[in-house]
Motif scaffolding. Structure first.
Motif, PDB file in Angstrom:
ATOM      1  N   LYS A   2     -58.727 -44.696 -70.496  1.00  0.00           N
ATOM      2  CA  LYS A   2     -58.547 -45.942 -71.097  1.00  0.00           C
ATOM      3  C   LYS A   2     -59.549 -47.151 -70.481  1.00  0.00           C
ATOM      4  CE  LYS A   2     -55.237 -48.968 -72.229  1.00  0.00           C
ATOM      5  NZ  LYS A   2     -53.785 -49.006 -71.774  1.00  0.00           N
ATOM      6  N   THR A   6     -62.517 -49.096 -72.142  1.00  0.00           N
ATOM      7  CA  THR A   6     -62.628 -50.453 -72.095  1.00  0.00           C
ATOM      8  C   THR A   6     -63.874 -51.058 -71.439  1.00  0.00           C
ATOM      9  OG1 THR A   6     -60.171 -50.394 -71.566  1.00  0.00           O
ATOM     10  CG2 THR A   6     -61.658 -52.657 -71.218  1.00  0.00           C
TER      11      THR A   6
ATOM     12  N   ASP B  96     -59.780 -61.067 -72.727  1.00  0.00           N
ATOM     13  CA  ASP B  96     -59.308 -59.811 -73.418  1.00  0.00           C
ATOM     14  C   ASP B  96     -59.782 -58.867 -72.332  1.00  0.00           C
ATOM     15  OD1 ASP B  96     -58.304 -58.388 -75.781  1.00  0.00           O
ATOM     16  OD2 ASP B  96     -60.339 -57.536 -75.434  1.00  0.00           O
ATOM     17  N   ARG B 100     -57.229 -56.113 -70.158  1.00  0.00           N
ATOM     18  CA  ARG B 100     -57.348 -54.470 -70.644  1.00  0.00           C
ATOM     19  C   ARG B 100     -57.429 -53.790 -69.139  1.00  0.00           C
ATOM     20  NH1 ARG B 100     -57.825 -53.102 -75.949  1.00  0.00           N
ATOM     21  NH2 ARG B 100     -58.129 -55.201 -77.326  1.00  0.00           N
ATOM     22  N   ASP B 105     -49.960 -55.017 -71.418  1.00  0.00           N
ATOM     23  CA  ASP B 105     -49.680 -54.198 -72.583  1.00  0.00           C
ATOM     24  C   ASP B 105     -50.371 -54.453 -73.756  1.00  0.00           C
ATOM     25  OD1 ASP B 105     -48.345 -52.471 -74.470  1.00  0.00           O
ATOM     26  OD2 ASP B 105     -46.461 -53.970 -74.654  1.00  0.00           O
ATOM     27  N   LYS B 106     -50.988 -53.752 -74.598  1.00  0.00           N
ATOM     28  CA  LYS B 106     -51.824 -53.894 -75.779  1.00  0.00           C
ATOM     29  C   LYS B 106     -51.167 -54.816 -76.731  1.00  0.00           C
ATOM     30  CE  LYS B 106     -55.399 -50.722 -77.333  1.00  0.00           C
ATOM     31  NZ  LYS B 106     -55.731 -49.256 -77.483  1.00  0.00           N
ATOM     32  N   ASN B 107     -50.131 -54.564 -77.022  1.00  0.00           N
ATOM     33  CA  ASN B 107     -49.472 -55.435 -78.179  1.00  0.00           C
ATOM     34  C   ASN B 107     -49.129 -56.849 -77.852  1.00  0.00           C
ATOM     35  OD1 ASN B 107     -48.929 -52.999 -79.572  1.00  0.00           O
ATOM     36  ND2 ASN B 107     -47.128 -52.518 -78.177  1.00  0.00           N
TER      37      ASN B 107
END
Lengths: 236, 309
Positions: A2, A6, B96, B100, B105-107
């Motif tokens: 991941k 990114t 952002d 990441r 957490d993505k949400n």
């Protein structure tokens, strides 16, 4: 995985927001387009050999230019401190940047698809060499990007990074030419190590696994060296 | 929360940090104080994992940075001295990206970005290119990235340097707020800043800890004597003589046409000084009390006695 995605996406986007990628693609398309049309018009060939010949050399130069900022700029701006203090492995940073630049390179190659498409419309080309030619370019591109990324990891000066990358790539490309001057045993080694000796096969439609392994292992080697070089900056 | 043990760092042959050890408890705000090149930044860079120590180890919560670097780094929010910004990105896309890579957490990324933008008062500039922001706003973006993943530990390297006084006040207020939830280590060479923000101070000089104490103790150390500076028109020898006879004055020294008077902090001999001047017909040109500067403290700590245990 991941993390790699990114970073790759971030790099890809930042290429698109700076003029560099457009200038590089523009030059690549203009020059390869010129040689493609010359070879098609002069030899009445329905192949992309003219494009592949110049494209392979141009790719080396442009990869050096594309990758020069990847780590050198981070070092200069101090943003390397963000990446190296984030919960990321050094290898993830390197791979993310590699795939980000590979994305741009792949996009550049996709833009050249109109050469074979023209051939398909106006002639009856042999599809095999076209496909292998593109595979060859992509593999060569991977190698050149890895070398460029390694060079960029060594310095905070982008120009120095580009020149070092150009130097390493030039040496690897012309190692085959030097082979003629050397005793047989050495000559074979030089021939094997040369970027240029493995490329012609792809142009003629041959996929030699040895060549694929060669390009991928040189790519892996330089990505490994880049990771070590990044790690090393923590010790200075 | 943070345990530093026998930390040493060499740059080549130059010793930058010399065998320092300290603890920072959960929820504390600790100041690293010291002149330039004292080893503050190097120490912070080792805690955050940017540099590897030559010797010694650091534990962040339960993770040591040698074997569990990634877990340790996950707990830390870091604002380096030169604010690290991708100047071609917008504030939102920059935050952002950092959210990441720091595994928010993505949400919740979107709402968290809005939150830190509010905390750092960046609402108007959320979609501006960072390269076009002024220095003070860049500093705020730097703070925003440091807190985006709600770190348990905040490491701030000279957080108020180079920004205008209003911004400095806002940044300090912000640090105080953040200190309620996180453990904070901040470095500075501004003395009042330490007394404003920190509960405890670690003073570093030439790579060594020369004093480490709670702020109350340090300020009594600082104000071990109060100092007053006088400018007087009159014969210097006589003036010195008469001044030193005033009750409550410990020491009078004369330098650069000024008299420096030292007295115990609870005493205020200013009225008596005036009286003396008038009695002798000397003209008092100026009278001001001076705070002890950082340099004075260093001198005091390094020359007078061994720092107290």
């Amino acid at each position: 995985m991941k993390n790699i995605t990114t970073i790759a996406i971030k790099e890809f986007k930042s290429y698109l927001s700076s003029p560099m990628a457009y200038v590089v693609s523009g030059i690549f398309l203009a020059l390869t387009g010129f040689f493609f049309s010359i070879s098609s018009a002069t030899y009445f060939e329905t192949s992309i050999r003219g494009f592949l010949g110049i494209g392979s050399i141009l790719l080396l130069l442009l990869a050096a230019v594309l990758t020069m900022r990847l780590l050198a700029e981070e070092r200069k701006l101090g943003t390397l401190e963000l990446l190296l203090t984030a919960p990321l492995r050094d290898s993830e940073i390197i791979l993310g940047k590699f795939f980000g630049s590979l994305g741009i390179l792949a996009a550049m190659l996709v833009l050249t698809f109109y050469y074979p498409i023209l051939l398909l419309i106006f002639g009856d080309p042999d599809i095999g060499p076209i496909i292998t030619g593109y595979i060859g370019l992509l593999l060569l591109g991977c190698t050149a990007l890895a070398v460029g990324l390694f060079a960029s990891s060594l310095t905070s000066n982008q120009i120095v990074a580009a020149v070092v990358a150009g130097g390493i790539l030039g040496a690897l490309w012309f190692a085959g030419s030097a082979a003629g001057l050397l005793p047989t045993a050495l000559a074979e080694i030089f021939n094997y190590l040369s970027l240029s000796t493995h490329f012609p096969d792809f142009m003629t439609g041959i996929i030699d696994t040895r060549s694929i392994i060669y390009y991928l292992s040189i790519t892996a080697l330089f990505l490994f060296l880049a990771t070590r070089s990044l790690e090393n900056s923590r010790w200075n | 929360m943070i345990r530093v043990e026998n930390l040493t760092k060499y740059y080549g042959k130059r010793l930058a940090v010399d065998n320092i050890s300290f603890n920072v408890e959960k929820g504390e705000i600790v100041g690293l104080l010291g002149p330039n090149a004292a080893g503050k930044t190097t120490t912070m860079r080792m805690i955050t994992g940017f540099l590897a120590p030559s010797q010694g180890n650091i534990w962040v919560s339960d993770y040591d940075i040698r074997n569990h670097s990634l877990e340790a780094r996950q707990l830390i929010g870091y604002l380096p001295e030169a604010v690290p910004l991708y100047t071609d990105m917008t504030v939102t896309s920059y935050l952002d990206f950092l959210a990441r890579i720091r595994k928010v957490d993505k949400n919740t990324i979107k709402s968290r970005i809005e939150e830190v933008i509010n905390i750092c008062h960046l609402e108007e500039y959320a979609n501006s290119i960072i390269g076009k922001l002024s220095k003070g706003y860049r500093q705020r973006v730097g703070v925003a990235q440091a807190i985006i993943h709600k770190p348990k530990v905040l490491i701030l390297d000279e957080p108020t340097i180079g920004i205008d006084p209003l911004q400095v006040a806002m940044t300090r207020q912000l640090i105080r707020e953040l200190g309620k939830e996180s453990t904070v280590i901040l470095s500075t060479h501004i003395l009042p800043e330490v007394s404003m923000l920190c509960e405890r101070v670690i003073i570093i000089n030439e790579g060594k800890i020369i004093a480490e104490d709670r702020i109350e103790h340090l300020s009594s150390l600082i104000s071990g004597s109060k100092r007053i500076r006088l400018e007087v028109e009159g014969p210097s020898k006589e003036v010195t003589d008469r001044l030193s006879r005033i009750k409550g004055i410990l020491k009078v020294s004369y330098e650069n046409h000024h008299y420096i008077i030292e007295c115990p902090p609870q005493q205020d001999p200013r009225a008596k000084i005036m009286e003396t001047m008038v009695q002798n017909g000397w003209t008092l040109l100026s009278l001001e009390s001076i705070d002890m500067s950082l340099e004075d403290i260093f001198l005091k700590l390094t020359t007078e006695e061994e720092p107290g245990e």
